[in-house]
Motif scaffolding. Sequence first.
Motif, short mmCIF file in Angstrom:
data_model
loop_
_atom_site.label_atom_id
_atom_site.label_comp_id
_atom_site.label_asym_id
_atom_site.label_seq_id
_atom_site.Cartn_x
_atom_site.Cartn_y
_atom_site.Cartn_z
N GLY A 145 0.80 -1.22 0.00
CA GLY A 145 0.00 0.00 0.00
C GLY A 145 0.82 1.26 0.00
O GLY A 145 0.37 2.31 -0.43
N LEU A 146 2.04 1.18 0.49
CA LEU A 146 2.90 2.37 0.58
C LEU A 146 3.76 2.56 -0.66
O LEU A 146 4.05 3.68 -1.05
N LEU A 147 4.18 1.48 -1.24
CA LEU A 147 5.07 1.57 -2.39
C LEU A 147 4.33 1.24 -3.68
O LEU A 147 4.86 0.59 -4.57
N ASP A 148 3.08 1.70 -3.76
CA ASP A 148 2.28 1.45 -4.96
C ASP A 148 2.70 2.41 -6.07
O ASP A 148 3.71 3.12 -5.96
N GLU A 149 1.92 2.48 -7.13
CA GLU A 149 2.29 3.24 -8.32
C GLU A 149 2.58 4.72 -8.05
O GLU A 149 3.52 5.28 -8.58
N ASP A 150 1.77 5.37 -7.20
CA ASP A 150 2.03 6.79 -6.92
C ASP A 150 2.81 7.01 -5.63
O ASP A 150 3.04 8.15 -5.23
N GLY A 151 3.24 5.95 -4.99
CA GLY A 151 4.09 6.05 -3.81
C GLY A 151 3.39 6.63 -2.61
O GLY A 151 2.17 6.70 -2.53
N SER A 152 4.19 7.06 -1.64
CA SER A 152 3.70 7.70 -0.43
C SER A 152 4.80 8.59 0.12
O SER A 152 5.95 8.51 -0.29
N ALA A 153 4.42 9.44 1.05
CA ALA A 153 5.36 10.39 1.63
C ALA A 153 5.20 10.42 3.14
O ALA A 153 4.18 9.98 3.69
N PHE A 154 6.21 10.96 3.80
CA PHE A 154 6.14 11.19 5.24
C PHE A 154 6.19 12.69 5.46
O PHE A 154 7.05 13.38 4.88
N VAL A 155 5.28 13.21 6.27
CA VAL A 155 5.18 14.65 6.47
C VAL A 155 5.27 14.99 7.96
O VAL A 155 4.67 14.32 8.80
N VAL A 156 6.04 16.05 8.25
CA VAL A 156 6.11 16.64 9.59
C VAL A 156 5.32 17.94 9.52
O VAL A 156 5.54 18.78 8.63
N HIS A 157 4.38 18.11 10.46
CA HIS A 157 3.54 19.31 10.50
C HIS A 157 4.09 20.33 11.50
O HIS A 157 4.86 19.98 12.39
N ALA A 158 3.65 21.58 11.36
CA ALA A 158 4.16 22.68 12.19
C ALA A 158 3.76 22.56 13.65
O ALA A 158 4.51 22.96 14.54
N GLY A 159 2.58 22.03 13.93
CA GLY A 159 2.08 21.99 15.29
C GLY A 159 1.70 20.60 15.74
O GLY A 159 1.84 19.61 15.00
N ALA A 160 1.23 20.54 16.96
CA ALA A 160 0.81 19.27 17.56
C ALA A 160 -0.47 18.77 16.91
O ALA A 160 -1.33 19.56 16.51
N ASP A 161 -0.60 17.48 16.81
CA ASP A 161 -1.81 16.80 16.33
C ASP A 161 -2.69 16.57 17.56
O ASP A 161 -2.22 16.03 18.56
N ASP A 162 -3.97 16.98 17.48
CA ASP A 162 -4.85 16.75 18.64
C ASP A 162 -5.36 15.31 18.70
O ASP A 162 -6.09 14.95 19.61
N LEU A 163 -4.99 14.49 17.72
CA LEU A 163 -5.26 13.06 17.66
C LEU A 163 -6.74 12.69 17.55
O LEU A 163 -7.11 11.55 17.76
N LYS A 164 -7.60 13.68 17.18
CA LYS A 164 -9.02 13.35 17.07
C LYS A 164 -9.77 14.12 15.99
O LYS A 164 -10.80 13.66 15.53
N THR A 165 -9.32 15.29 15.59
CA THR A 165 -10.06 16.11 14.64
C THR A 165 -9.79 15.68 13.21
O THR A 165 -8.63 15.64 12.78
N ASP A 166 -10.87 15.36 12.48
CA ASP A 166 -10.76 14.95 11.10
C ASP A 166 -10.65 16.19 10.21
O ASP A 166 -11.34 17.17 10.48
N PRO A 167 -9.81 16.28 9.21
CA PRO A 167 -9.03 15.20 8.62
C PRO A 167 -7.57 15.15 9.05
O PRO A 167 -6.87 14.21 8.70
N SER A 168 -7.05 16.18 9.79
CA SER A 168 -5.61 16.17 10.04
C SER A 168 -5.20 16.50 11.46
O SER A 168 -4.03 16.73 11.73
#
Length: 183
Positions: A145-168
């Motif tokens: 699923g990660l190394l499929d045709e369009d690949g995937s990326a890893f992203v670091v965001h500027a702030g903390a993730d609240d771990l519950k709000t959709d989508p990010s």
Amino acid sequence: MTAFRVVMAAAILVGVSACAAAEGPQDAASGGRYAAGSFVAEAKLKTPTGADAGTARIRQKDGGLEVTVSAMGISPGPHGVHVHTTGKCEAPDFASAGGHWNPTSHQHGMQNPAGPHAGDLPNLMAGADGKGSLTFMLPGGTFEGLLDEDGSAFVVHAGADDLKTDPSGNSGGRIACGVFSAL
């Protein structure tokens, strides 16, 4: 002449075995491609200006994928980090990486009753020196699923993730990104 043929057949078998081993780690659970415990994908993280910002590596482990992140040059404090669905990291905002990797169509966050996305990780904590590290299991994931045709990326965001709000998780802008490639 018969002894010569036996020696040649043995040499060919050894050569074929060596070539198969050189293709990379393998195991039956991933279609014979990746051995449990071996790192098989890496993303070299960069800032929008192209400065090095660390690495994210993934390896197959029993029960899922282990992600190991080592970040540098980021602001002190917590940062949302996620596996994103598209293997593109175009500056300045890394929007080309798409949304979070979510093959099961869940909502965002480990604290969301309808979540999490497959690519959701806990926050990465950076120290005063701008460095931070994190190791986390993505349960049930596979490399296909990660190394499929369009690949995937890893992203670091500027702030903390609240771990519950959709989508990010309200984790803010994307400050570092790296495309996963097979090792």
